[in-house]
Design an enzyme around this catalytic site. Structure first.
Site, mmCIF file in Angstrom:
data_model
loop_
_atom_site.group_PDB
_atom_site.id
_atom_site.type_symbol
_atom_site.label_atom_id
_atom_site.label_comp_id
_atom_site.label_asym_id
_atom_site.label_seq_id
_atom_site.Cartn_x
_atom_site.Cartn_y
_atom_site.Cartn_z
ATOM 1 N N SER A 236 52.877 28.986 42.203
ATOM 2 C CA SER A 236 53.792 27.893 42.599
ATOM 3 C C SER A 236 53.150 26.519 42.338
ATOM 4 O O SER A 236 52.819 25.799 43.289
ATOM 5 C CB SER A 236 54.242 28.036 44.050
ATOM 6 N N GLY B 83 47.967 28.326 44.683
ATOM 7 C CA GLY B 83 46.663 28.081 44.067
ATOM 8 C C GLY B 83 46.655 28.674 42.669
ATOM 9 O O GLY B 83 47.569 29.416 42.283
ATOM 10 N N LEU B 84 45.608 28.353 41.947
ATOM 11 C CA LEU B 84 45.490 28.800 40.552
ATOM 12 C C LEU B 84 45.440 30.325 40.446
ATOM 13 O O LEU B 84 45.122 31.004 41.425
ATOM 14 C CB LEU B 84 44.200 28.221 39.947
ATOM 15 N N SER B 85 45.715 30.821 39.262
ATOM 16 C CA SER B 85 45.532 32.249 39.000
ATOM 17 C C SER B 85 44.058 32.590 39.213
ATOM 18 O O SER B 85 43.185 31.858 38.763
ATOM 19 C CB SER B 85 45.952 32.554 37.568
ATOM 20 N N GLY B 86 43.804 33.645 39.953
ATOM 21 C CA GLY B 86 42.428 34.041 40.237
ATOM 22 C C GLY B 86 41.807 33.315 41.411
ATOM 23 O O GLY B 86 40.646 33.540 41.749
ATOM 24 N N SER B 87 42.586 32.438 42.069
ATOM 25 C CA SER B 87 42.032 31.685 43.205
ATOM 26 C C SER B 87 41.825 32.602 44.416
ATOM 27 O O SER B 87 41.023 32.287 45.298
ATOM 28 C CB SER B 87 42.943 30.504 43.572
ATOM 29 N N GLY B 88 42.554 33.714 44.465
ATOM 30 C CA GLY B 88 42.379 34.660 45.574
ATOM 31 C C GLY B 88 43.624 34.873 46.433
ATOM 32 O O GLY B 88 43.541 35.487 47.497
ATOM 33 N N LYS B 89 44.762 34.407 45.984
ATOM 34 C CA LYS B 89 45.992 34.512 46.782
ATOM 35 C C LYS B 89 46.321 35.971 47.152
ATOM 36 O O LYS B 89 46.524 36.277 48.319
ATOM 37 C CB LYS B 89 47.199 33.900 46.024
ATOM 38 N N SER B 90 46.372 36.839 46.144
ATOM 39 C CA SER B 90 46.748 38.240 46.404
ATOM 40 C C SER B 90 45.703 38.930 47.275
ATOM 41 O O SER B 90 46.057 39.699 48.183
ATOM 42 C CB SER B 90 46.908 39.010 45.093
HETATM 43 N N1 LIG Z 1 36.058 34.302 48.469
HETATM 44 C C1 LIG Z 1 36.952 34.945 47.741
HETATM 45 N N2 LIG Z 1 38.263 34.907 48.111
HETATM 46 C C2 LIG Z 1 39.181 35.550 47.377
HETATM 47 N N3 LIG Z 1 38.914 36.244 46.259
HETATM 48 C C3 LIG Z 1 37.628 36.307 45.840
HETATM 49 C C4 LIG Z 1 36.597 35.656 46.561
HETATM 50 N N4 LIG Z 1 35.447 35.867 45.894
HETATM 51 C C5 LIG Z 1 35.733 36.614 44.833
HETATM 52 N N5 LIG Z 1 37.048 36.903 44.780
HETATM 53 C C6 LIG Z 1 37.682 37.693 43.729
HETATM 54 O O1 LIG Z 1 38.522 36.796 42.999
HETATM 55 C C7 LIG Z 1 39.652 37.507 42.494
HETATM 56 C C8 LIG Z 1 40.933 36.807 42.960
HETATM 57 O O2 LIG Z 1 42.014 37.436 42.328
HETATM 58 P P1 LIG Z 1 43.479 37.476 42.924
HETATM 59 O O3 LIG Z 1 44.206 38.505 42.120
HETATM 60 O O4 LIG Z 1 43.453 37.639 44.408
HETATM 61 O O5 LIG Z 1 43.974 36.001 42.556
HETATM 62 P P2 LIG Z 1 45.448 35.404 42.587
HETATM 63 O O6 LIG Z 1 45.315 34.049 43.163
HETATM 64 O O7 LIG Z 1 46.364 36.368 43.265
HETATM 65 O O8 LIG Z 1 45.793 35.285 41.036
HETATM 66 P P3 LIG Z 1 47.216 35.420 40.276
HETATM 67 O O9 LIG Z 1 47.947 34.135 40.490
HETATM 68 O O10 LIG Z 1 46.834 35.631 38.835
HETATM 69 O O11 LIG Z 1 47.951 36.600 40.842
HETATM 70 C C9 LIG Z 1 39.554 38.933 43.013
HETATM 71 O O12 LIG Z 1 39.007 39.746 42.004
HETATM 72 C C10 LIG Z 1 38.608 38.794 44.204
HETATM 73 O O13 LIG Z 1 37.918 39.986 44.464
HETATM 74 MG MG LIG Z 2 48.064 37.430 42.603
#
Ligand SMILES: Nc1ncnc2c1ncn2[C@@H]1O[C@H](COP(=O)(O)OP(=O)(O)OP(=O)(O)O)[C@@H](O)[C@H]1O
Ligand SMILES: [Mg+2]
Length: 196
Positions: free
Chosen positions: A105, A31-38
């Site tokens: 990815s 999923g996109l950066s910031g989508s919530g994967k981590s």
């Molecule tokens: N329903 C939700 N599920 C997941 N994350 C959420 C939700 N609502 C808000 N958030 C917030 O969105 C952010 C998601 O960031 P996260 O680092 O998990 O994204 P990522 O997909 O790992 O990005 P990257 O590819 O840049 O590593 C976090 O700050 C999290 O607290």
């Molecule tokens: Mg991440």
């Protein structure tokens, strides 16, 4: 490969998973950066740990600090990034460990490559629209990408190819807990883990 001969070891994957009393498989979050994967991956790992499972989380930024620190973000580097990760994941699966990965990815082809290489592959699409990711911007990266301070940023000036047939789709409208529960239910239903 010439002059390099595969060595068969006495202790195999099946010995190790018997010892650990678990199946090994990979949960691949895309999923996109910031989508919530981590965020989701971390909570899922805690939940599996509490249930007595040995896990390992492979996460984008951490891998880029070490194993893949020589790689950039152009298309060729992204493919090599994922290829190495797939090989590492394969070793973890062979070690009997439940592996969770959290990489953007963005390309269908690279995810296909990991699926083929690792076999027990559960593709999870963290389906958060770009507008929501820009709003969240937890690392301030979208701001930089939109200001053209970062190039090749997925969703801005580099494509994200949505999965056609992921095993699971997680909605951003659900809480992290709800999405983790959805993953756990799937794993139980498919017999990957026990309901304990
Ligand atoms: N329903 C939700 N599920 C997941 N994350 C959420 C939700 N609502 C808000 N958030 C917030 O969105 C952010 C998601 O960031 P996260 O680092 O998990 O994204 P990522 O997909 O790992 O990005 P990257 O590819 O840049 O590593 C976090 O700050 C999290 O607290
Ligand atoms: Mg991440």
């Amino acid at each position: 490969m010439k002059n390099i001969i595969w060595h068969n070891h006495k202790i195999t994957k099946s010995d190790r998973i018997k010892l650990l009393n678990q199946k090994s498989f990979i949960i691949w979050l895309t999923g996109l950066s910031g989508s919530g994967k981590s965020t989701i991956a971390n909570k899922l790992e805690v939940e599996l740990y509490k249930r007595g499972y040995l896990t390992y989380l492979l996460d984008g930024d951490n891998i880029r600090h070490g194993l893949n620190k020589d790689l950039g973000f152009d298309d060729k580097s992204r493919v090599e990034n994922i290829r190495r990760i797939a090989e590492v994941a394969k070793l973890f699966l062979d070690a009997g460990v439940i592996t969770i990965s959290a990489f953007i990815s963005p390309f269908k082809n690279e995810r296909k490559l990991v699926r083929e290489l690792t076999k027990d592959f559960i593709e999870v699409f963290v389906d958060t629209p770009i507008e929501e990711c820009i709003k969240r911007d937890p690392k301030g990266l979208y701001k930089k990408a939109l200001n053209k301070e970062i190039k090749n940023f997925t969703g801005i000036d580099s494509p994200y190819e949505k999965p056609d047939n992921p095993e699971i789709i997680l909605s951003y409208k659900n809480s992290v807990e709800e999405n983790v529960n959805k993953l756990i239910s799937y794993l139980i239903q498919k017999g990957y883990i026990n309901d304990k």
